[in-house]
Design an enzyme around this catalytic site. Structure first.
Site, mmCIF file in Angstrom:
data_model
loop_
_atom_site.group_PDB
_atom_site.id
_atom_site.type_symbol
_atom_site.label_atom_id
_atom_site.label_comp_id
_atom_site.label_asym_id
_atom_site.label_seq_id
_atom_site.Cartn_x
_atom_site.Cartn_y
_atom_site.Cartn_z
ATOM 1 N N CYS A 1 -20.117 -10.888 -42.660
ATOM 2 C CA CYS A 1 -19.293 -11.127 -44.177
ATOM 3 C C CYS A 1 -20.381 -11.739 -44.833
ATOM 4 O O CYS A 1 -21.041 -12.596 -44.494
ATOM 5 C CB CYS A 1 -17.940 -11.433 -44.062
ATOM 6 S SG CYS A 1 -17.049 -11.943 -45.368
ATOM 7 N N HIS B 1 -16.466 -23.792 -26.547
ATOM 8 C CA HIS B 1 -15.117 -25.040 -26.631
ATOM 9 C C HIS B 1 -14.098 -24.664 -27.216
ATOM 10 O O HIS B 1 -12.981 -25.030 -27.127
ATOM 11 C CB HIS B 1 -15.946 -26.135 -27.374
ATOM 12 C CG HIS B 1 -16.970 -26.727 -26.630
ATOM 13 N ND1 HIS B 1 -16.586 -27.840 -25.561
ATOM 14 C CD2 HIS B 1 -18.101 -26.600 -26.363
ATOM 15 C CE1 HIS B 1 -17.829 -28.221 -25.213
ATOM 16 N NE2 HIS B 1 -18.638 -27.536 -25.620
#
Length: 105
Positions: free
Chosen positions: A48, A81
């Protein structure tokens, strides 16, 4: 990005538009994220201009954890993470060219 992933023997489904075509980003987010939520794909990359609209559209879909990635650190750690299953690469950055090379495979 597609070529890079295929060189790493990663199966890729290219849902992208062809040069010159137009699309509405919410439609593309729904299509690609639908592949993830259905199990057809385990992860996805969306591209995008700013990443903001695409991330808003993607994160409305139940089961999607989409993160905007603007630099190498976010590309790596949104997967490692935060377990993002959709990464959104931003085109409006100077160093966009090699961002995908930091995807933890």
């Amino acid at each position: 990005i597609v070529q890079f992933l295929r060189e790493k023997n990663i199966e890729v489904t290219d849902c992208g538009i062809k040069s010159g075509e137009k699309c509405d980003y919410p439609d593309m987010a729904e299509k690609v994220c639908g592949m993830v939520t259905s199990g057809e794909a385990s992860k996805a990359i969306l591209i995008c201009g700013t990443g903001i609209g695409m991330s808003m559209a993607a994160n409305k879909i139940k089961g999607i954890r989409a993160a905007v990635c603007t630099e190498h650190f976010s590309v790596r750690y949104t997967r490692l993470h935060n377990d993002a299953n959709v990464q959104i690469f931003v085109l409006c950055t100077k160093r966009k060219r090699y961002l995908y090379r930091k995807i933890p495979l």
